[in-house]
Scaffold this active site. Structure first.
Site, PDB file in Angstrom:
ATOM      1  N   GLU A 107       0.799  -1.315  -0.047  1.00 37.45           N
ATOM      2  CA  GLU A 107       0.106   0.116  -0.119  1.00 37.45           C
ATOM      3  C   GLU A 107       0.894   1.195   0.162  1.00 37.45           C
ATOM      4  OE1 GLU A 107      -2.736   0.678   3.184  1.00 37.45           O
ATOM      5  OE2 GLU A 107      -3.778   2.125   2.344  1.00 37.45           O
ATOM      6  N   LYS A 238      -9.207 -15.391  15.371  1.00 37.91           N
ATOM      7  CA  LYS A 238      -9.455 -15.078  14.105  1.00 37.91           C
ATOM      8  C   LYS A 238     -10.751 -14.584  13.611  1.00 37.91           C
ATOM      9  CE  LYS A 238      -5.328 -17.834  12.823  1.00 37.91           C
ATOM     10  NZ  LYS A 238      -4.784 -18.922  11.994  1.00 37.91           N
ATOM     11  N   ASP A 313       1.212 -14.851  12.537  1.00 39.26           N
ATOM     12  CA  ASP A 313      -0.101 -15.159  11.815  1.00 39.26           C
ATOM     13  C   ASP A 313      -1.001 -14.278  11.235  1.00 39.26           C
ATOM     14  OD1 ASP A 313      -2.572 -16.339  10.936  1.00 39.26           O
ATOM     15  OD2 ASP A 313      -2.136 -18.041  12.424  1.00 39.26           O
ATOM     16  N   HIS A 409      -2.485   9.813  -1.251  1.00 38.01           N
ATOM     17  CA  HIS A 409      -2.619   8.384  -2.020  1.00 38.01           C
ATOM     18  C   HIS A 409      -2.607   8.817  -3.486  1.00 38.01           C
ATOM     19  CE1 HIS A 409      -3.181   5.665   1.235  1.00 38.01           C
ATOM     20  NE2 HIS A 409      -3.272   6.699   1.934  1.00 38.01           N
TER      21      HIS A 409
HETATM   22  C1  LIG Z   1       2.045  10.747   3.015  1.00 43.61           C
HETATM   23  C2  LIG Z   1       2.283  11.814   4.247  1.00 43.61           C
HETATM   24  C3  LIG Z   1       3.372  11.180   5.079  1.00 43.61           C
HETATM   25  C4  LIG Z   1       2.810  13.100   3.791  1.00 43.61           C
HETATM   26  O1  LIG Z   1       3.059  13.841   4.560  1.00 43.61           O
HETATM   27  P1  LIG Z   1       3.432  15.466   4.472  1.00 43.61           P
HETATM   28  O2  LIG Z   1       3.672  15.934   5.834  1.00 43.61           O
HETATM   29  O3  LIG Z   1       2.684  16.219   3.484  1.00 43.61           O
HETATM   30  O4  LIG Z   1       4.930  15.411   3.833  1.00 43.61           O
HETATM   31  P2  LIG Z   1       6.563  15.830   4.076  1.00 43.61           P
HETATM   32  O5  LIG Z   1       7.061  15.728   2.748  1.00 43.61           O
HETATM   33  O6  LIG Z   1       6.416  17.126   4.820  1.00 43.61           O
HETATM   34  O7  LIG Z   1       7.076  14.966   5.005  1.00 43.61           O
HETATM   35  C5  LIG Z   1       6.809  14.800   6.489  1.00 43.61           C
HETATM   36  C6  LIG Z   1       7.424  13.433   7.022  1.00 43.61           C
HETATM   37  O8  LIG Z   1       6.547  12.412   6.562  1.00 43.61           O
HETATM   38  C7  LIG Z   1       7.397  11.343   6.184  1.00 43.61           C
HETATM   39  N1  LIG Z   1       7.596  11.094   4.729  1.00 43.61           N
HETATM   40  C8  LIG Z   1       7.243  11.744   3.645  1.00 43.61           C
HETATM   41  N2  LIG Z   1       7.323  11.159   2.548  1.00 43.61           N
HETATM   42  C9  LIG Z   1       7.823   9.896   2.536  1.00 43.61           C
HETATM   43  C10 LIG Z   1       8.223   8.921   1.746  1.00 43.61           C
HETATM   44  N3  LIG Z   1       8.167   9.096   0.539  1.00 43.61           N
HETATM   45  N4  LIG Z   1       9.143   7.996   2.491  1.00 43.61           N
HETATM   46  C11 LIG Z   1       9.341   8.174   3.766  1.00 43.61           C
HETATM   47  N5  LIG Z   1       8.781   8.965   4.811  1.00 43.61           N
HETATM   48  C12 LIG Z   1       8.077   9.963   4.136  1.00 43.61           C
HETATM   49  C13 LIG Z   1       8.708  11.612   6.804  1.00 43.61           C
HETATM   50  O9  LIG Z   1       9.016  11.280   7.984  1.00 43.61           O
HETATM   51  C14 LIG Z   1       8.797  13.095   6.540  1.00 43.61           C
HETATM   52  O10 LIG Z   1       9.647  13.674   7.447  1.00 43.61           O
HETATM   53  P3  LIG Z   1      11.487  14.194   6.928  1.00 43.61           P
HETATM   54  O11 LIG Z   1      11.726  12.879   6.728  1.00 43.61           O
HETATM   55  O12 LIG Z   1      11.029  14.956   5.464  1.00 43.61           O
HETATM   56  O13 LIG Z   1      11.591  14.958   7.957  1.00 43.61           O
HETATM   57  C15 LIG Z   1       1.069  12.335   4.622  1.00 43.61           C
HETATM   58  O14 LIG Z   1       0.052  12.819   3.617  1.00 43.61           O
HETATM   59  C16 LIG Z   1       0.332  10.887   5.347  1.00 43.61           C
HETATM   60  O15 LIG Z   1       0.494  10.611   6.270  1.00 43.61           O
HETATM   61  N6  LIG Z   1      -1.020  10.591   4.950  1.00 43.61           N
HETATM   62  C17 LIG Z   1      -1.802   9.809   5.432  1.00 43.61           C
HETATM   63  C18 LIG Z   1      -1.524   8.178   4.632  1.00 43.61           C
HETATM   64  C19 LIG Z   1      -1.862   7.031   5.221  1.00 43.61           C
HETATM   65  O16 LIG Z   1      -1.884   6.929   6.324  1.00 43.61           O
HETATM   66  N7  LIG Z   1      -2.185   6.083   4.590  1.00 43.61           N
HETATM   67  C20 LIG Z   1      -2.385   4.889   5.111  1.00 43.61           C
HETATM   68  C21 LIG Z   1      -3.453   4.169   4.519  1.00 43.61           C
HETATM   69  S1  LIG Z   1      -5.157   4.804   4.648  1.00 43.61           S
HETATM   70  C22 LIG Z   1      -5.948   3.301   4.781  1.00 43.61           C
HETATM   71  O17 LIG Z   1      -5.771   2.419   4.109  1.00 43.61           O
HETATM   72  C23 LIG Z   1      -7.081   3.468   5.668  1.00 43.61           C
HETATM   73  C24 LIG Z   1      -8.378   4.583   5.599  1.00 43.61           C
HETATM   74  C25 LIG Z   1      -7.913   5.784   4.884  1.00 43.61           C
HETATM   75  O18 LIG Z   1      -9.328   3.890   4.684  1.00 43.61           O
HETATM   76  C26 LIG Z   1      -9.085   4.183   6.740  1.00 43.61           C
HETATM   77  C27 LIG Z   1      -9.721   5.112   7.402  1.00 43.61           C
HETATM   78  O19 LIG Z   1     -11.169   4.917   6.995  1.00 43.61           O
HETATM   79  O20 LIG Z   1      -9.481   6.265   7.749  1.00 43.61           O
HETATM   80  N1  LIG Z   2      -3.485 -25.110  16.368  1.00 40.24           N
HETATM   81  C1  LIG Z   2      -4.432 -23.957  16.085  1.00 40.24           C
HETATM   82  O1  LIG Z   2      -5.555 -24.356  16.504  1.00 40.24           O
HETATM   83  C2  LIG Z   2      -3.807 -23.118  15.430  1.00 40.24           C
HETATM   84  C3  LIG Z   2      -2.568 -22.819  15.284  1.00 40.24           C
HETATM   85  N2  LIG Z   2      -2.130 -21.453  14.832  1.00 40.24           N
HETATM   86  C4  LIG Z   2      -0.624 -21.357  14.340  1.00 40.24           C
HETATM   87  O2  LIG Z   2       0.140 -21.712  15.407  1.00 40.24           O
HETATM   88  C5  LIG Z   2       1.416 -21.573  15.088  1.00 40.24           C
HETATM   89  C6  LIG Z   2       1.747 -20.733  16.494  1.00 40.24           C
HETATM   90  O3  LIG Z   2       1.651 -21.599  17.437  1.00 40.24           O
HETATM   91  P1  LIG Z   2       2.717 -21.358  18.672  1.00 40.24           P
HETATM   92  O4  LIG Z   2       2.387 -22.410  19.811  1.00 40.24           O
HETATM   93  O5  LIG Z   2       2.978 -20.101  19.126  1.00 40.24           O
HETATM   94  O6  LIG Z   2       4.012 -21.906  18.307  1.00 40.24           O
HETATM   95  P2  LIG Z   2       4.510 -23.361  17.799  1.00 40.24           P
HETATM   96  O7  LIG Z   2       3.876 -24.506  18.077  1.00 40.24           O
HETATM   97  O8  LIG Z   2       5.430 -23.329  16.290  1.00 40.24           O
HETATM   98  O9  LIG Z   2       6.024 -23.366  18.941  1.00 40.24           O
HETATM   99  C7  LIG Z   2       5.759 -23.202  20.339  1.00 40.24           C
HETATM  100  C8  LIG Z   2       6.688 -23.863  21.113  1.00 40.24           C
HETATM  101  O10 LIG Z   2       8.019 -23.576  21.019  1.00 40.24           O
HETATM  102  C9  LIG Z   2       8.632 -23.728  22.366  1.00 40.24           C
HETATM  103  N3  LIG Z   2       9.212 -22.787  22.867  1.00 40.24           N
HETATM  104  C10 LIG Z   2      10.771 -22.716  22.807  1.00 40.24           C
HETATM  105  N4  LIG Z   2      11.159 -21.548  23.556  1.00 40.24           N
HETATM  106  C11 LIG Z   2      10.043 -20.954  23.826  1.00 40.24           C
HETATM  107  C12 LIG Z   2       9.938 -19.511  24.341  1.00 40.24           C
HETATM  108  N5  LIG Z   2      10.966 -19.064  25.050  1.00 40.24           N
HETATM  109  N6  LIG Z   2       8.463 -19.539  24.873  1.00 40.24           N
HETATM  110  C13 LIG Z   2       7.546 -20.081  24.526  1.00 40.24           C
HETATM  111  N7  LIG Z   2       7.775 -21.440  23.746  1.00 40.24           N
HETATM  112  C14 LIG Z   2       8.898 -21.674  23.430  1.00 40.24           C
HETATM  113  C15 LIG Z   2       7.352 -24.457  22.941  1.00 40.24           C
HETATM  114  O11 LIG Z   2       7.804 -25.797  23.309  1.00 40.24           O
HETATM  115  P3  LIG Z   2       7.122 -26.471  24.881  1.00 40.24           P
HETATM  116  O12 LIG Z   2       5.641 -26.288  24.545  1.00 40.24           O
HETATM  117  O13 LIG Z   2       7.657 -27.752  24.766  1.00 40.24           O
HETATM  118  O14 LIG Z   2       7.930 -25.689  25.861  1.00 40.24           O
HETATM  119  C16 LIG Z   2       6.356 -24.120  22.431  1.00 40.24           C
HETATM  120  O15 LIG Z   2       5.307 -25.112  22.830  1.00 40.24           O
HETATM  121  C17 LIG Z   2       1.493 -20.735  14.073  1.00 40.24           C
HETATM  122  O16 LIG Z   2       1.838 -21.260  12.922  1.00 40.24           O
HETATM  123  C18 LIG Z   2      -0.101 -20.139  13.723  1.00 40.24           C
HETATM  124  O17 LIG Z   2      -0.416 -19.790  12.485  1.00 40.24           O
HETATM  125  C19 LIG Z   2      -2.873 -20.404  14.651  1.00 40.24           C
HETATM  126  C20 LIG Z   2      -4.109 -20.462  15.018  1.00 40.24           C
HETATM  127  C21 LIG Z   2      -4.777 -21.738  15.374  1.00 40.24           C
END
Ligand SMILES: CC(C)(COP(=O)([O-])OP(=O)([O-])OC[C@H]1O[C@@H](n2cnc3c(N)ncnc32)[C@H](O)[C@@H]1OP(=O)([O-])[O-])[C@@H](O)C(=O)NCCC(=O)NCCSC(=O)C[C@@](C)(O)CC(=O)[O-]
Ligand SMILES: NC(=O)C1=CN([C@@H]2O[C@H](COP(=O)(O)OP(=O)(O)OC[C@H]3O[C@@H](n4cnc5c(N)ncnc54)[C@H](OP(=O)(O)O)[C@@H]3O)[C@@H](O)[C@H]2O)C=CC1
Length: 417
Positions: A107, A238, A313, A409
Site C-alpha cells: 500500500e 481469528k 500469523d 494516496h
Molecule cells: C504521505 C504523508 C506522510 C505526507 O506527509 P507530508 O507532511 O505532506 O509530507 P512531508 O514531505 O512534509 O514529510 C513529512 C514526513 O513524512 C514522512 N515522509 C513523507 N514522505 C515520505 C516518503 N516518501 N518516504 C518515507 N517517509 C516519508 C517523513 O517522516 C517526513 O519527514 P522528513 O523525513 O522529511 O523529515 C501524509 O500525507 C500522510 O501520512 N498521509 C496519510 C496516509 C496514510 O496514513 N495512509 C494509510 C493508509 S489509509 C487506509 O488504508 C485506511 C483508511 C484511510 O481507509 C482508513 C480510514 O477510514 O480512515
Molecule cells: N493449532 C491451532 O488451532 C492454531 C494454530 N495456529 C498456528 O500456530 C502457530 C503458532 O503456535 P505456537 O504455539 O505459538 O508456536 P509453535 O507451536 O510453532 O511453537 C511453540 C513451541 O516453542 C517452544 N518454545 C521454545 N522456546 C520458547 C519460549 N521462549 N517461549 C515459549 N515457547 C517456547 C514451546 O515448546 P514447549 O511447549 O515444549 O515448551 C512451544 O510449545 C502458528 O503457525 C499459527 O499460524 C494459529 C491459530 C490456531
C-alpha cells in the site's frame, strides 16, 4: 524430511508418476527431498495449468526447514516489498530505545505515513507503553444433560483442586506454557470453558490447542461432560468478537504520547484541536454509528505490515483491529494520544518466526527467539507494535485533519514520489 522417504525415486520417474496421478501432489515428499518435491510439484502445476511461472520459484526459503511445520503442498514463494519507518522512540518496560520498524506492504503511502508518525512521537519524547494482560485463550464447547448439570460443571471446574490438577497435567505437555485461569460460560445445555495460558515467547495457538486437548480428555474422564469441539468459538480466534475487546486475548497493550502543539503544526500541518475533533467524530462517533468493534483509523494496516514482516500469523490482524484510539487537547494546548490494543497476538518463537527473511526483521528489533527471561522478547515485540500503531494513527488522523488523505494516496499510491 529425507528420513521419511518411503522409497527414493529418480526425478524423471517421479515426475511421470506425478503427471499420471499415480503419486498425488501432496505425497511427493515421500519419494524425494523437500526442495526437489517443491520443484516437481511446481512443474506439475505448470503443466496441468498450461502456464510457465516467471517468479514464484525465485526465493531462498529452504523447503527442508518450512515444509515440516509452515506449509503443505509448497510450490514457491510470494514476495512482498519491505520498507522501514523510524527511528521510533519507545519507553516501554521491555522495549526501551529507538527502533527501526520493518513493514511489509504493497500500500503506497503507508510506510511514509508511519514514518511521519514515528518522527512525531520521537520528537515528543517517545511512546510510553505498558502491557496489562498477557494470556492466550482456547475455549472448547461441552454438552451437558441439563442446566443443573451445567451448574455442577461450573462449580467443579472453578474448584482450586480442579485447577491445580489441570495445571499439573499441563506441565507434562509443555515446558513453557502455564495454565493461568478458566472462565466458564453457559448457554442452555452447552458449557464453554475459556482457558487462559501464559505462553511466554510463543504466540501460543498450537501450544494451547495441544494443551487444551489434554484437558478436554481429563474433563470427559473425570467429570463426564460431552466434548463437542476443541474450539467452541468463545476463544475467539481469528473472528471479530467483543469478548476479545472486553476480556482481552494475547497481549493487552496501551501506548500513549503527548505531542507539543508546535510539532503538530510543523510535522502534521494541523492543530491539536483539529486532530481531537477528527478523532472524536471519526474514530469514536463514526465507529459507534457503524457498529464497529474497532474505534481506530487503521491499526490493521500497521499490524498487518508488521505481522507479515515478522513472521506472525496474518489472520490475527482481526484481533488487533479491536484497537481504540483517543486524542484530547491538554491544558497546555498540546495533544494527548493513546491506542489501546485489547488483543494483540504476537510471538518471537514458533510459527513463521524462524523463516530467514522474517527472522531478519525480528533481529532488527532485537527480539528473535527466546527472551531472557522467557516471554520478554514477545512482550518487547508487542510494545514496539503498539507504539507503531500509535504512529500510524497520529499520522493518518493528522492527514485527515489537514485534508491531505486523498492527495497523499494520489501522489504515493499511484506512482508519484
Ligand atoms: C504521505 C504523508 C506522510 C505526507 O506527509 P507530508 O507532511 O505532506 O509530507 P512531508 O514531505 O512534509 O514529510 C513529512 C514526513 O513524512 C514522512 N515522509 C513523507 N514522505 C515520505 C516518503 N516518501 N518516504 C518515507 N517517509 C516519508 C517523513 O517522516 C517526513 O519527514 P522528513 O523525513 O522529511 O523529515 C501524509 O500525507 C500522510 O501520512 N498521509 C496519510 C496516509 C496514510 O496514513 N495512509 C494509510 C493508509 S489509509 C487506509 O488504508 C485506511 C483508511 C484511510 O481507509 C482508513 C480510514 O477510514 O480512515
Ligand atoms: N493449532 C491451532 O488451532 C492454531 C494454530 N495456529 C498456528 O500456530 C502457530 C503458532 O503456535 P505456537 O504455539 O505459538 O508456536 P509453535 O507451536 O510453532 O511453537 C511453540 C513451541 O516453542 C517452544 N518454545 C521454545 N522456546 C520458547 C519460549 N521462549 N517461549 C515459549 N515457547 C517456547 C514451546 O515448546 P514447549 O511447549 O515444549 O515448551 C512451544 O510449545 C502458528 O503457525 C499459527 O499460524 C494459529 C491459530 C490456531
Amino acid at each position: 524430511m529425507e528420513q521419511e522417504n518411503e522409497t527414493r525415486m529418480e526425478e524423471d520417474e517421479l515426475f511421470e508418476k506425478i503427471k499420471s496421478g499415480e503419486v498425488s501432489l501432496r505425497k511427493i515428499e515421500k519419494y524425494t527431498d523437500a526442495n526437489t518435491a517443491v520443484k516437481l510439484r511446481r512443474q506439475a502445476v505448470e503443466e496441468m495449468s498450461d502456464i510457465s511461472f516467471k517468479n514464484i520459484q525465485n526465493h531462498n526459503i529452504d523447503a527442508e526447514e518450512v515444509a515440516r511445520k509452515n506449509i503443505e503442498n509448497m510450490i514457491g514463494a510470494v514476495q512482498i516489498p519491505l520498507g522501514v519507518a523510524g527511528p521510533l522512540k519507545v519507553n516501554g518496560e521491555y522495549a526501551d530505545g529507538d527502533y527501526h520498524i520493518p513493514l511489509a506492504t504493497t500500500e503506497g503511502a503507508l510506510v511514509a505515513s508511519i514514518n511521519r508518525g514515528c518522527s512525531v512521537i520521537t520528537r515528543s519524547d517517545g511512546a510510553n507503553v505498558r502491557i496489562f494482560q498477557d494470556v492466550m485463550t482456547r475455549a472448547p464447547a461441552f454438552k451437558v444433560e441439563n442446566v443443573a448439570r451445567a451448574q455442577e460443571f461450573v462449580e467443579w471446574i472453578k474448584k482450586p483442586d480442579t485447577i491445580k490438577h489441570m495445571q499439573d497435567k499441563i506441565s507434562d505437555i509443555t515446558s513453557h506454557g502455564e495454565l493461568v485461569d478458566v472462565d466458564p460460560y453457559v448457554l442452555g445445555n452447552t458449557v464453554y470453558l475459556r482457558f487462559s495460558y501464559d505462553t511466554k515467547d510463543a504466540m501460543g495457538m498450537n501450544m494451547v490447542t495441544i494443551a487444551t486437548n489434554t484437558l478436554v480428555d481429563l474433563i470427559e474422564d473425570e467429570f463426564g461432560a460431552d466434548p463437542i469441539s476443541l474450539s467452541g468459538n468463545m476463544c475467539t480466534d481469528k473472528k471479530p468478537a467483543a469478548i476479545n475487546s472486553i476480556q482481552g486475548r494475547g497481549k493487552t497493550v496501551v501506548a500513549e504520547t503527548e505531542i507539543p502543539k508546535k510539532v503538530i503544526e510543523d510535522r502534521l500541518k494541523s492543530t491539536p484541536e483539529e486532530m481531537a475533533e477528527v478523532n472524536y467524530r471519526k474514530n469514536l462517533l463514526g465507529s459507534a454509528r457503524a457498529g464497529s468493534l474497532g474505534y481506530n483509523a487503521h491499526a490493521a494496516n500497521v499490524i498487518a505490515a508488521m505481522n507479515i514482516a515478522c513472521g506472525q500469523d496474518t489472520a490475527h490482524v482481526v484481533e488487533g483491529s479491536n484497537t481504540i484510539t483517543t486524542m484530547e487537547v491538554t491544558k497546555y494546548g498540546d495533544l494527548y494520544c493513546s491506542v489501546t490494543l485489547p488483543s494483540l497476538l504476537v510471538g518471537t518463537v514458533g510459527g513463521g518466526t524462524g523463516i530467514g527473511t522474517q527472522k531478519d526483521c525480528l533481529d532488527l528489533l532485537g527480539v528473535a527467539g527466546s527472551g531472557h527471561p522467557p516471554g520478554s522478547n514477545a512482550k518487547k515485540l508487542a510494545e514496539i507494535i503498539a507504539s507503531s500503531v500509535l504512529a500510524g494513527e497520529i499520522s493518518l488522523i493528522g492527514a485527515q485533519a489537514a485534508g491531505h488523505l486523498a492527495r497523499a494516496h494520489a501522489e504515493l499510491g499511484r506512482g508519484g514520489f
